[in-house]
Scaffold this motif. Sequence first.
Motif, PDB file in Angstrom:
ATOM      1  N   LYS A   1      66.221 118.132 -22.474  1.00 42.08           N
ATOM      2  CA  LYS A   1      66.608 118.336 -23.873  1.00 42.08           C
ATOM      3  C   LYS A   1      67.826 119.250 -23.974  1.00 42.08           C
ATOM      4  O   LYS A   1      68.772 118.952 -24.705  1.00 42.08           O
ATOM      5  CB  LYS A   1      65.442 118.922 -24.666  1.00 42.08           C
ATOM      6  CG  LYS A   1      65.763 119.132 -26.124  1.00 42.08           C
ATOM      7  CD  LYS A   1      64.592 119.743 -26.884  1.00 42.08           C
ATOM      8  CE  LYS A   1      65.014 119.967 -28.338  1.00 42.08           C
ATOM      9  NZ  LYS A   1      64.121 120.800 -29.065  1.00 42.08           N
ATOM     10  N   TYR A   2      67.815 120.356 -23.227  1.00 47.25           N
ATOM     11  CA  TYR A   2      68.949 121.283 -23.262  1.00 47.25           C
ATOM     12  C   TYR A   2      70.223 120.592 -22.788  1.00 47.25           C
ATOM     13  O   TYR A   2      71.280 120.712 -23.411  1.00 47.25           O
ATOM     14  CB  TYR A   2      68.661 122.519 -22.407  1.00 47.25           C
ATOM     15  CG  TYR A   2      69.833 123.463 -22.388  1.00 47.25           C
ATOM     16  CD1 TYR A   2      70.074 124.311 -23.467  1.00 47.25           C
ATOM     17  CD2 TYR A   2      70.717 123.476 -21.315  1.00 47.25           C
ATOM     18  CE1 TYR A   2      71.174 125.157 -23.476  1.00 47.25           C
ATOM     19  CE2 TYR A   2      71.819 124.320 -21.317  1.00 47.25           C
ATOM     20  CZ  TYR A   2      72.041 125.152 -22.394  1.00 47.25           C
ATOM     21  OH  TYR A   2      73.131 125.976 -22.408  1.00 47.25           O
TER      22      TYR A   2
ATOM     23  N   ASN B   1      70.897 117.381 -22.718  1.00 43.52           N
ATOM     24  CA  ASN B   1      71.300 116.351 -23.680  1.00 43.52           C
ATOM     25  C   ASN B   1      71.952 116.964 -24.919  1.00 43.52           C
ATOM     26  O   ASN B   1      72.913 116.408 -25.451  1.00 43.52           O
ATOM     27  CB  ASN B   1      70.113 115.472 -24.058  1.00 43.52           C
ATOM     28  CG  ASN B   1      69.713 114.540 -22.928  1.00 43.52           C
ATOM     29  OD1 ASN B   1      70.518 114.192 -22.071  1.00 43.52           O
ATOM     30  ND2 ASN B   1      68.456 114.137 -22.915  1.00 43.52           N
ATOM     31  N   GLU B   2      71.435 118.106 -25.377  1.00 42.78           N
ATOM     32  CA  GLU B   2      72.055 118.791 -26.520  1.00 42.78           C
ATOM     33  C   GLU B   2      73.452 119.297 -26.160  1.00 42.78           C
ATOM     34  O   GLU B   2      74.384 119.218 -26.971  1.00 42.78           O
ATOM     35  CB  GLU B   2      71.170 119.935 -26.993  1.00 42.78           C
ATOM     36  CG  GLU B   2      69.924 119.461 -27.712  1.00 42.78           C
ATOM     37  CD  GLU B   2      68.931 120.573 -28.024  1.00 42.78           C
ATOM     38  OE1 GLU B   2      69.141 121.724 -27.571  1.00 42.78           O
ATOM     39  OE2 GLU B   2      67.930 120.286 -28.712  1.00 42.78           O
TER      40      GLU B   2
ATOM     41  N   TYR C   1      75.815 116.410 -26.178  1.00 44.28           N
ATOM     42  CA  TYR C   1      76.181 116.084 -27.557  1.00 44.28           C
ATOM     43  C   TYR C   1      77.325 116.990 -28.038  1.00 44.28           C
ATOM     44  O   TYR C   1      78.287 116.524 -28.669  1.00 44.28           O
ATOM     45  CB  TYR C   1      74.948 116.236 -28.453  1.00 44.28           C
ATOM     46  CG  TYR C   1      75.170 115.881 -29.892  1.00 44.28           C
ATOM     47  CD1 TYR C   1      75.166 114.556 -30.316  1.00 44.28           C
ATOM     48  CD2 TYR C   1      75.368 116.883 -30.844  1.00 44.28           C
ATOM     49  CE1 TYR C   1      75.371 114.237 -31.652  1.00 44.28           C
ATOM     50  CE2 TYR C   1      75.567 116.571 -32.177  1.00 44.28           C
ATOM     51  CZ  TYR C   1      75.573 115.252 -32.571  1.00 44.28           C
ATOM     52  OH  TYR C   1      75.778 114.939 -33.891  1.00 44.28           O
ATOM     53  N   LYS C   2      77.253 118.277 -27.725  1.00 42.93           N
ATOM     54  CA  LYS C   2      78.309 119.217 -28.116  1.00 42.93           C
ATOM     55  C   LYS C   2      79.625 118.896 -27.409  1.00 42.93           C
ATOM     56  O   LYS C   2      80.701 118.974 -28.017  1.00 42.93           O
ATOM     57  CB  LYS C   2      77.897 120.652 -27.786  1.00 42.93           C
ATOM     58  CG  LYS C   2      76.795 121.195 -28.653  1.00 42.93           C
ATOM     59  CD  LYS C   2      76.435 122.612 -28.218  1.00 42.93           C
ATOM     60  CE  LYS C   2      75.220 123.128 -28.944  1.00 42.93           C
ATOM     61  NZ  LYS C   2      74.829 124.470 -28.470  1.00 42.93           N
TER      62      LYS C   2
END
Length: 136
Positions: free
Chosen positions: A6-7, A9-10, A13-14
């Motif tokens: 999750k980290y 992937n986030e 995204y940034k």
Amino acid sequence: MEITKKYINELTYKIVGACIEVHKIVGPGLYEDVYHKCLEREFDLLSINYKSELKIPLIYKELDIDCRVKCDFLIEDLIILELKSVSEIHPIHKAQTLNYMNLLKVPKAILVNFNVYNLYNEGTQTFVSKGFEKLT
């Protein structure tokens, strides 16, 4: 901080968002160096930690080979960002990005071609390592 899918992937995204912002402002068709410098500024504004033009160590049969292997960005020691501004991405560009990811033992890599009209749909490819798949 625990490193999770999750980290990562986030963070991806940034990073892609930063690339889109640069592409939106300066457009396609410029040299890779232009996008590189603009991304350094964008990452600074977003407080994203990165290493620019990082020399990648290459060990061959227990000998450190002094060569010019560099990735464009290593972001938060987790993601390779390789930049291109070419008419099309070729298999050698993908191989280069995958090799950088493997040599640095990071879980993810992003290959971005700025010489497209729609960066999100046409210009980005992501790759994950076996290590990424093992994360929770």
